[in-house]
Design a protein around this motif. Structure first.
Motif, PDB file in Angstrom:
ATOM      1  N   ASN A  57       5.841   8.005   8.326  1.00  0.00           N
ATOM      2  CA  ASN A  57       5.419   6.840   7.328  1.00  0.00           C
ATOM      3  C   ASN A  57       6.181   7.075   6.192  1.00  0.00           C
ATOM      4  O   ASN A  57       6.422   8.351   5.737  1.00  0.00           O
ATOM      5  N   THR A 104       0.989   4.135  -3.064  1.00  0.00           N
ATOM      6  CA  THR A 104       0.956   5.371  -2.652  1.00  0.00           C
ATOM      7  C   THR A 104       2.032   5.876  -3.362  1.00  0.00           C
ATOM      8  O   THR A 104       1.759   7.275  -4.054  1.00  0.00           O
ATOM      9  N   MET A 105       3.022   5.651  -3.098  1.00  0.00           N
ATOM     10  CA  MET A 105       4.094   6.425  -3.606  1.00  0.00           C
ATOM     11  C   MET A 105       4.557   6.546  -5.323  1.00  0.00           C
ATOM     12  O   MET A 105       4.807   7.453  -5.767  1.00  0.00           O
ATOM     13  N   ARG A 136       1.606   6.143  -7.269  1.00  0.00           N
ATOM     14  CA  ARG A 136       0.669   7.178  -7.662  1.00  0.00           C
ATOM     15  C   ARG A 136       1.106   8.605  -7.577  1.00  0.00           C
ATOM     16  O   ARG A 136       0.854   9.541  -8.469  1.00  0.00           O
ATOM     17  N   MET A 137       1.638   8.991  -6.339  1.00  0.00           N
ATOM     18  CA  MET A 137       2.445  10.421  -6.081  1.00  0.00           C
ATOM     19  C   MET A 137       3.417  10.600  -7.279  1.00  0.00           C
ATOM     20  O   MET A 137       3.339  11.837  -8.034  1.00  0.00           O
ATOM     21  N   ALA A 147       6.012   6.897   2.939  1.00  0.00           N
ATOM     22  CA  ALA A 147       5.321   7.668   1.781  1.00  0.00           C
ATOM     23  C   ALA A 147       5.052   8.920   2.136  1.00  0.00           C
ATOM     24  O   ALA A 147       5.358   9.987   1.378  1.00  0.00           O
ATOM     25  N   SER A 177      -4.059   1.041  -3.962  1.00  0.00           N
ATOM     26  CA  SER A 177      -3.426   2.478  -3.429  1.00  0.00           C
ATOM     27  C   SER A 177      -3.078   3.155  -4.611  1.00  0.00           C
ATOM     28  O   SER A 177      -3.274   4.266  -4.747  1.00  0.00           O
ATOM     29  N   GLY A 178      -2.517   2.559  -5.769  1.00  0.00           N
ATOM     30  CA  GLY A 178      -2.089   3.205  -7.016  1.00  0.00           C
ATOM     31  C   GLY A 178      -3.327   3.567  -7.686  1.00  0.00           C
ATOM     32  O   GLY A 178      -3.226   4.389  -8.729  1.00  0.00           O
ATOM     33  N   GLN A 233       0.917  -1.353  -0.008  1.00  0.00           N
ATOM     34  CA  GLN A 233      -0.066   0.018  -0.017  1.00  0.00           C
ATOM     35  C   GLN A 233       0.747   1.256   0.070  1.00  0.00           C
ATOM     36  O   GLN A 233       0.456   2.237  -0.681  1.00  0.00           O
ATOM     37  N   ASN A 234       1.901   1.168   0.690  1.00  0.00           N
ATOM     38  CA  ASN A 234       2.849   2.249   0.806  1.00  0.00           C
ATOM     39  C   ASN A 234       3.488   2.579  -0.607  1.00  0.00           C
ATOM     40  O   ASN A 234       3.800   3.611  -1.250  1.00  0.00           O
TER      41      ASN A 234
END
Length: 169
Positions: A132, A17-18, A20-21, A134, A47-48, A13-14
């Motif tokens: 965290n 997220t990264m 996606r960012m 991310a 998460s992405g 999930q982390n």
């Protein structure tokens, strides 16, 4: 272009997220394996979301392979770590830098730390352990993008002073 390296990510999930960012900000991503999970689109989906196909992702079988690649390409390795030598806001980022973040559970191994060209940290209140991974990546990349004027341009957005040839504000 700045890059973000995920060193042996251990929480999908982390990582998602990264990624996606990075897709949203136009930052390429390097995944340095082995990861603690199957590095597949399926694991990043939650998460992405639908950003994965828009991310520039390169996978490396090991840190040694990644390090040889980045040296040949002329990239500096900037380690974001809780005990980094200098605050991320005091470091002079350059286009082409690779910001590397470690595992959520254990950071990076000593040989990675020793190989880095620089190490930075996000200043935090005393007595608190860490952010965290991310969030830390977002904070450090945000500062790096600001310094190198690397944020994506929206259509119709005025040029920066640097782009207009007027130097810094």
């Amino acid at each position: 272009m700045l890059r973000l390296a995920l060193y042996q990510p251990d929480i999908p999930q982390n990582a998602g997220t990264m990624i996606r960012m990075a897709a949203c900000l136009g930052v390429a991503v390097d995944i340095v394996e082995p990861a603690a999970f199957d590095v597949s689109d399926r694991n990043f989906r939650r998460s992405g979301m639908d950003y994965l196909e828009r991310a520039a992702i390169m996978r490396h079988d090991s840190f040694a392979v990644f390090d040889a690649w980045r040296r040949e390409a002329g990239h500096r390795l900037v380690l974001a770590e809780t005990d980094g030598a200098v605050a991320h806001t005091a470091f002079a980022f350059q286009p082409g830098d690779i910001v590397v973040v470690g595992r959520e559970s254990a950071g990076v191994l000593p040989d990675v730390y020793a190989t880095a060209d620089a190490s930075v940290h996000v200043p935090m209140r005393h007595g608190l352990r860490s952010l965290n991974v991310a969030l830390a990546a977002a904070i450090v990349l945000g500062e790096a993008l600001r310094q190198v004027d690397g944020y994506p341009r929206n259509r119709g957005e005025p040029l920066s002073c640097k782009e207009r040839g007027r130097g810094e504000v």
